[in-house]
Design an enzyme around this catalytic site. Structure first.
Site, PDB file in Angstrom:
ATOM      1  N   HIS A 135       0.860  -1.186   0.000  1.00  0.00           N
ATOM      2  CA  HIS A 135       0.000   0.000   0.000  1.00  0.00           C
ATOM      3  C   HIS A 135       0.898   1.238   0.000  1.00  0.00           C
ATOM      4  O   HIS A 135       1.658   1.457   0.937  1.00  0.00           O
ATOM      5  CB  HIS A 135      -0.877  -0.027   1.244  1.00  0.00           C
ATOM      6  CG  HIS A 135      -1.877   1.077   1.287  1.00  0.00           C
ATOM      7  ND1 HIS A 135      -2.985   1.087   0.485  1.00  0.00           N
ATOM      8  CD2 HIS A 135      -1.918   2.229   2.010  1.00  0.00           C
ATOM      9  CE1 HIS A 135      -3.689   2.187   0.734  1.00  0.00           C
ATOM     10  NE2 HIS A 135      -3.061   2.896   1.650  1.00  0.00           N
TER      11      HIS A 135
ATOM     12  N   ASP B 144       0.603   5.173  -0.137  1.00  0.00           N
ATOM     13  CA  ASP B 144      -0.248   6.355  -0.154  1.00  0.00           C
ATOM     14  C   ASP B 144       0.310   7.345  -1.171  1.00  0.00           C
ATOM     15  O   ASP B 144       1.482   7.707  -1.103  1.00  0.00           O
ATOM     16  CB  ASP B 144      -0.314   6.960   1.255  1.00  0.00           C
ATOM     17  CG  ASP B 144      -1.140   6.084   2.186  1.00  0.00           C
ATOM     18  OD1 ASP B 144      -2.167   5.562   1.732  1.00  0.00           O
ATOM     19  OD2 ASP B 144      -0.752   5.912   3.355  1.00  0.00           O
TER      20      ASP B 144
ATOM     21  N   ASP C 201      -8.004   1.220   2.235  1.00  0.00           N
ATOM     22  CA  ASP C 201      -7.620   2.165   3.296  1.00  0.00           C
ATOM     23  C   ASP C 201      -8.448   3.445   3.297  1.00  0.00           C
ATOM     24  O   ASP C 201      -7.993   4.468   3.781  1.00  0.00           O
ATOM     25  CB  ASP C 201      -6.121   2.511   3.127  1.00  0.00           C
ATOM     26  CG  ASP C 201      -5.576   3.271   4.317  1.00  0.00           C
ATOM     27  OD1 ASP C 201      -6.081   3.073   5.429  1.00  0.00           O
ATOM     28  OD2 ASP C 201      -4.653   4.079   4.129  1.00  0.00           O
TER      29      ASP C 201
ATOM     30  N   HIS D 180      -6.896   9.236  -0.922  1.00  0.00           N
ATOM     31  CA  HIS D 180      -7.530   9.118   0.395  1.00  0.00           C
ATOM     32  C   HIS D 180      -6.767   9.702   1.585  1.00  0.00           C
ATOM     33  O   HIS D 180      -7.167   9.494   2.735  1.00  0.00           O
ATOM     34  CB  HIS D 180      -7.933   7.662   0.669  1.00  0.00           C
ATOM     35  CG  HIS D 180      -6.782   6.704   0.815  1.00  0.00           C
ATOM     36  ND1 HIS D 180      -6.471   5.769  -0.132  1.00  0.00           N
ATOM     37  CD2 HIS D 180      -5.892   6.523   1.801  1.00  0.00           C
ATOM     38  CE1 HIS D 180      -5.424   5.063   0.266  1.00  0.00           C
ATOM     39  NE2 HIS D 180      -5.061   5.501   1.436  1.00  0.00           N
TER      40      HIS D 180
HETATM   41 ZN   LIG Z   1      -3.611   4.646   2.674  1.00  0.00          ZN
END
Ligand SMILES: [Zn+2]
Length: 1206
Positions: free
Chosen positions: A415, A417, A527, A738
């Site tokens: 993951h 971001d 997420d 997000h």
């Molecule tokens: Zn995230």
């Protein structure tokens, strides 16, 4: 002891010392041990009696053993030996000797001298002195001979009672990287090390390309130096010379700068490293060095002066420390002992089974005893013992499961971001680092599968790491590197409009199809802080019927009742949804993750399959060698679920084919009971998002119209701005990530995001201006003043013409108008659906708006023939009535438009959270610095202004307006905001009795309770709404609309709009400064649907646009599109993505009912097709385009997209 000879004849006291039965001491005939001095001559019984360690003596069944020792020193050493024996049952010679150096020396001396007599107790001190000289002469002679027998005997003789905790800790310490590394197995992992040959360095403030970096001048530097400051980049040139005698070994380059880094070799990015969180410090140079391989190697290391999670000052989410430096603590060559590594991994998984399988299960004890036995046989200084330890492990791990066991589909994941505690630019490098590491692992582990989302990140890697991207493409083709998600980024799930969600999928899926040959089959959003109820329909429209997340496991109050279920959206669309039950997208693939997956699974029994995502995430990193080695061992082990390296497609297909008939259904949004502050934090980002959504709508409509209007022409054709628009959309969609749109990012990200919005606004306004001008000036050069309506219904509103433009437009004096203080000219405009009209005098007389002062009460009354509003001295609404029915909107005795301030100190997640207890700290603002005074008094608009202090530093300045013909009171608000952990809201206590409030969401609306009956109800104390929310009872209601806000709270009859938050982490300056926004309140008879609340909220966000129209009398007014059913909204008009001569119309049913509508157009459309959101024709439904119109049937909240061919 059955064979006294063993002892009598042995010159190796080892055998003696390893015996745990004290009785054995007594039976030994070894002259040394039977020396009467040793046992019989103790003159000091206190030695025994004074021992402070009862364990030692309690375990001895023979007090004589200790009482008879005459030499305190000897006694001490014996004591220690014995003590260690007891503590570490079955401890091998080397373990004992390392634990007790004297013991070691005694043995070593004994072996070396082969002279047991030298161990005469009287001369023990001498022996010790001798030992110093003899240490170098130690030999293993004698030990080797005794070894086989010893092991055999250890196993048969040393059965002792066990304490679970002690045993567990013993085996843990044996592989600990903290404790006893000088004597344990972990300490043997890197038996050889060598320094780098040379180390040179340069620093750059920018993130530069490899070829730029290597051409710069490098200067010598050293391990131990510090490098910074935060966000700078340090390039190192490292030369290495592998010692020749390392041939046959696995050679690694080890780099620990306490930060992230990328290793480059021969111009290729070969692996990412991180030195702090998720330590990854090794690069394998060769698995087995041989003569033919280069021994002299040059590497470049691109060191980023930030950690995996940025550079937070104090805590992870604190604002970054701009002055951080990072120490290069290691840069060296090392040999990794693969045998040690393999044994460590065996140990680890078995120990974890012992620890994490429940104690009721015998398998836990089997694992514990197995691990213990492995320690017993494993002599860390004797590699030949490893094989036996591994054999024990293998026997244990090869005990298989029964047929019924749960199956875990393990998938590597990383993951990343797209921006969070680091800026976008660093994310590009995070992708490069993480995915380079992943590709490298794939070379070693052909079974390894890796799921990877976010088209934007692929696009970044394609641009910045082209050779890595080629390798990724190859692995995608092989099914190892698996694109998932289907969206441009993993976006926020609450705030984006319906069209924004569509574009996330459109841009994402098109990218995946183009680059990898196929659309994604799974929506992947692990997420995000809640999920819009329209997502199932939008996913389906993008060809996706499967969904994976885990975020609802973060809910604070209620546990979501499913891990595998059908998720049914607002319109009834369903998708198969899975929450990996380990409640994480970044597990370590450990035994406990497997166990949790089954234990935690709320739908076990219904389904026998789950997903396990492993690999470091958030800041990137991804799977590691350790994780893959664990999974290799855990494929099918009795006591654990089965594990298969799998893919989302394999997993979902299995469930679809075999288990889907058992599943329950969850209807509506997936609300996360945490992070509700993200509807409000970083107000400028929210505003940028809302404004750009409308700007895109306008540009696409006007550009389409201009393109269609000029496409048949030989000259002066208008080119639809495909590429500029796509570029702007990509920036915009990226900002919906997000941690960006929710506002949970650092200031550097906020700055980037606001700059992107600015770029979109600047380019967008230019495109809109060009398109509008080309459309409207196409027919004639002369012009008249007019207005453009980009929404799909007829509107009669005030048009605001900015100062300066009004005089140029030459507005006819017959048109009612009013000049405001700032020069803006208001005019009455009547404009048809998605069209334009010249400004003309209205057919019927206007009811002028009036404003009057009630001197007695100090209040002001605004009135326009429809509604009447009483405003008190500080801008609060004491009454808001519908004149026709006399219905009052404000609860009796209450004050609407009351600003309230709440303390907003969350538990941890500052920018993210607002906790339920903030509601207990409500403080109404009751001071006024400038009382209400009239600023406009009609005839078209009446306005009053007020200024309210919030604190010494912060204030609100508000203009409250009522327009002629309008059903709403608007509040144009400016806030100068400098608070710390305060939450500003505005509230309206309404004269409405209802148990539910309605909130607009993407392409629709939904209801949520206004009460606290159940924990599920009260957990929703702060919720997301888009342009409007409404409290209605039978035949009456009040809507609260806004132009850039999302946070709402409805309790009983009070509805609040969340205006501004003031968190300090991760952006210490979040929301500080000046804000402007508008909200409006609209009382209505009947339902909000019939009263036009939905349209009014659109209009608030999208005012009519002033325009110069051709002076052709036939075209003073024109509508390009009309929709006959007001419940249906034509949201989007754009040029088709792929078809040259087609445009796309997207409509949705907004009221929540079945209905039909005609959609008409004056464009030269020849036929229409239904298509999906990816603009692929759906041939199952035939549509007739006749007379410039098509009939459509809608189900509640249905989205219909048409391809209209020209
Ligand atoms: Zn995230």
């Amino acid at each position: 002891m059955s064979d006294p000879l063993l002892y009598n004849n042995s010159s190796d006291p080892l055998l003696f010392n390893n015996i745990s039965d004290p009785l054995l001491f007594n039976n030994i005939s070894d002259p040394l041990l039977s020396d009467p001095l040793l046992y019989n001559s103790s003159s000091d019984p206190l030695l025994y009696n004074n021992s402070s360690d009862p364990l030692l003596f309690n375990n001895s069944s023979d007090p004589l053993l200790f009482n008879n020792i005459s030499d305190p020193l000897r006694f001490e050493s014996m004591l220690q030996c014995y003590y260690w024996h007891l503590r570490h049952t079955n401890m091998s010679y080397h373990q004992a000797s390392e634990a007790c150096p004297i013991y070691d020396d005694v043995l070593a001396f004994s072996c070396a001298s082969n002279d047991a007599k030298r161990l005469d107790l009287a001369s023990f001190e001498e022996v010790e002195q001798d030992l110093d000289g003899l240490k170098l002469k130690r030999t293993r002679t004698g030990l080797e001979e005794a070894k086989a027998t010893r092991i055999q005997n250890l196993l048969s003789m040393s059965v002792v009672a066990k304490n679970r905790r002690a045993t567990l800790e013993r085996v843990e310490k044996f592989i600990s990287n903290i404790y006893f590394t000088d004597v344990n197995l972990r300490g043997r992992l890197y038996p050889k090390k060598a320094p780098v040959t040379s180390l040179h360095h340069h620093c750059t403030a920018e993130r530069i390309r490899y070829d730029q970096a290597v051409s710069r001048e490098f200067k010598p530097t050293q391990v131990g130096h510090n490098f910074g400051k935060t966000w700078s980049t340090h390039w190192f040139k490292v030369t290495l010379d592998i010692p020749e005698h390392w041939e046959g070994s696995e050679v690694r380059f080890i780099w620990d700068s306490g930060s992230e880094a990328m290793v480059w070799q021969d111009g290729e990015p070969i692996q990412g490293l991180s030195g702090d969180t998720y330590s990854r410090t090794d690069v394998i140079l060769t698995k087995r060095l041989d003569k033919t391989q280069p021994h002299h190697i040059t590497l470049y290391v691109e060191m980023a002066a930030n950690g995996m999670f940025g550079a937070g000052q104090g805590t992870m989410i604190s604002a970054p420390d701009p002055n951080r430096t990072f120490t290069l603590s290691r840069a060296e060559l090392a040999v990794l002992d693969r045998d040690v590594y393999n044994l460590l991994m065996d140990f680890e998984v078995i120990i974890d089974m012992a620890k994490h399988i429940s104690e009721e299960n015998q398998r836990s004890y089997q694992a514990l005893y197995t691990a213990n036995q492995m320690v017993n046989v494993c002599d860390v200084r004797d590699k030949s013992t490893y094989a036996q330890a591994r054999e024990i492990a293998r026997n244990f791990l090869s005990q298989r499961n029964g047929d019924s066991q749960h199956v875990i589909h393990a998938m590597g994941h990383c993951h990343i971001d797209s921006a969070w505690l680091w800026p976008y630019a660093e994310t590009i490098r995070k992708c490069g680092r993480s995915w380079a590491s992943t590709i490298r692992l794939m070379e070693e582990y052909p079974q390894f599968t890796f799921t990877c989302s976010q088209a934007q990140q692929f696009a970044w890697v394609k641009q910045h790491y082209p050779t890595l991207y080629q390798k990724i493409q190859a692995r995608v083709a092989e099914g190892q590197f698996i694109p998932v998600g289907g969206t441009w980024v993993e976006m926020d799930g609450n705030i984006p409009s319906g069209e924004s969600f569509v574009r996330q999928f459109l841009f994402g899926q098109k990218f995946f199809k183009k680059e990898f040959g196929a659309y994604c089959k799974e929506f992947w959003l692990p997420d995000t802080f809640g999920y819009s109820a329209q997502l199932p329909q939008i996913m389906a429209g993008a060809g996706i019927y499967r969904f994976l997340t885990q975020k609802l496991s973060w809910s604070l109050v209620n546990k979501f009742p499913h891990h595998m279920f059908y998720w049914e959206g607002l319109d009834g669309s369903r998708c198969l949804a899975h929450f990996p039950p380990a409640d994480s997208y970044g597990t370590e693939a450990k035994t406990q993750d497997l166990l949790k997956t089954v234990k935690n699974h709320k739908d076990k029994g219904r389904v026998n399959n789950s997903v396990l995502l492993y690999g470091h995430g958030d800041g990137g990193g991804g799977p590691t060698e350790d994780m893959l080695e664990r999974l290799k061992r855990l494929t099918d082990v009795d006591g654990l679920p089965r594990v298969a390296m799998s893919s989302p497609d394999k997993f979902f297909s299995k469930v679809e084919q075999e288990e889907s008939s058992n599943l329950c259904t969850w209807v509506g949004e997936l609300y996360l009971e945490l992070h509700q502050g993200t509807f409000t934090t970083q107000a400028q980002i929210k505003k940028g998002n809302r404004q750009c959504e409308f700007l895109f709508h306008n540009i696409e409509l006007m550009a389409t119209l201009a393109w269609v209007a000029t496409r048949g022409k030989d000259t002066n054709r208008y080119e639809y701005p495909c590429e500029p628009l796509a570029h702007m959309w990509r920036l915009f969609l990226l900002n919906q990530f997000h941690d960006v749109l929710p506002g949970s990012c650092i200031k550097a990200v906020v700055d980037d995001a606001l700059q992107y919005y600015q770029e979109i606004q600047t380019s967008g306004c230019k495109l809109l201006g060009e398109a509008t001008e080309r459309l409207l000036s196409a027919k004639s050069s002369a012009s008249v003043a007019g207005a453009v309506n980009t929404l799909s219904w007829d509107r009669e509103e005030l048009l605001e013409i900015p100062a300066g433009l009004a005089s140029k437009m030459m507005i006819d004096s017959s048109v009612p108008q009013q000049e405001l203080d700032d020069g803006t000219v208001l005019v009455c405009a009547s404009c048809p659906s998605m069209g334009y009209a010249a400004l003309e005098a209205p057919e019927s007389d206007l009811w002028p708006v009036s404003v009057s002062v009630d001197e007695h009460q100090g209040s002001v009354v605004l009135e326009n023939g429809y509604i009447s509003a009483s405003i008190d001295y500080m801008g609060r609404v004491t009454s808001l009535g519908l004149l026709e029915t006399g219905r009052e909107a404000i609860a009796p005795g209450c004050l609407g438009n009351q600003f309230v301030l709440f303390d907003d100190v969350p538990l941890y997640w500052d920018a993210w959270d607002v906790m339920d207890y903030h509601l207990e700290t409500r403080k109404p603002l009751t001071d006024v610095s400038q009382q209400v005074h009239i600023t406009e008094s009609g005839p078209l608009r009446a306005a009053v202004q007020v200024q309210i202090p919030i604190s010494d530093a912060s204030y609100i300045k508000q203009t409250i307006t009522l327009d002629t013909g309008s059903m709403e009171l608007r509040f144009h608000t400016q806030v100068e905001w400098h608070e710390n952990r305060k939450f500003l809201k505005v509230e309206f206590p309404l004269h409405v009795r209802t148990t539910e409030a309605t909130y607009e969401t993407a392409f629709g609306h939904l209801r949520r309770p206004t009460h606290q009956n159940t924990s599920w109800d009260w957990a929703r104390y702060e919720v997301c709404g888009h342009k409007w929310a409404d409290l209605s009872e039978y035949n009456f209601g009040v809507a609260l609309m806004n132009d850039c806000k999302y946070g709402h709270c409805a309790q009983g009859n009070v509805i609040r709009l969340s205006l501004l938050k003031s968190p300090k982490a991760p952006d210490s300056e979040a929301d500080m400064g000046h804000h402007t926004f508008t909200y409006a309140i609209m009382p209505h008879m009947g339902t909000f649907q019939d009263a036009g609340v939905i349209q009014a909220a659109y209009s608030l966000n999208q005012p009519l646009l002033p325009a110069q129209l051709p002076a052709d009398p036939d075209s003073r007014s024109h509508s390009f599109f009309t929709v006959s059913n007001p419940a249906v909204i034509l949201e989007t008009v754009k040029k088709a993505e792929d078809q040259e001569n087609a445009i796309v119309l997207r409509l949705y049913e907004s009221c929540g009912g079945h209905g039909t509508t005609a959609v008409s157009s004056t464009l030269p459309i020849t036929r229409v097709d239904r298509c999906n959101l990816l603009e692929e024709v759906d041939s199952s439904t035939a549509l007739q385009w006749e007379g410039g119109s098509v009939q459509l049937s809608f189900t509640p909240f249905q989205i219909i997209t048409l391809l209209a061919y020209l």
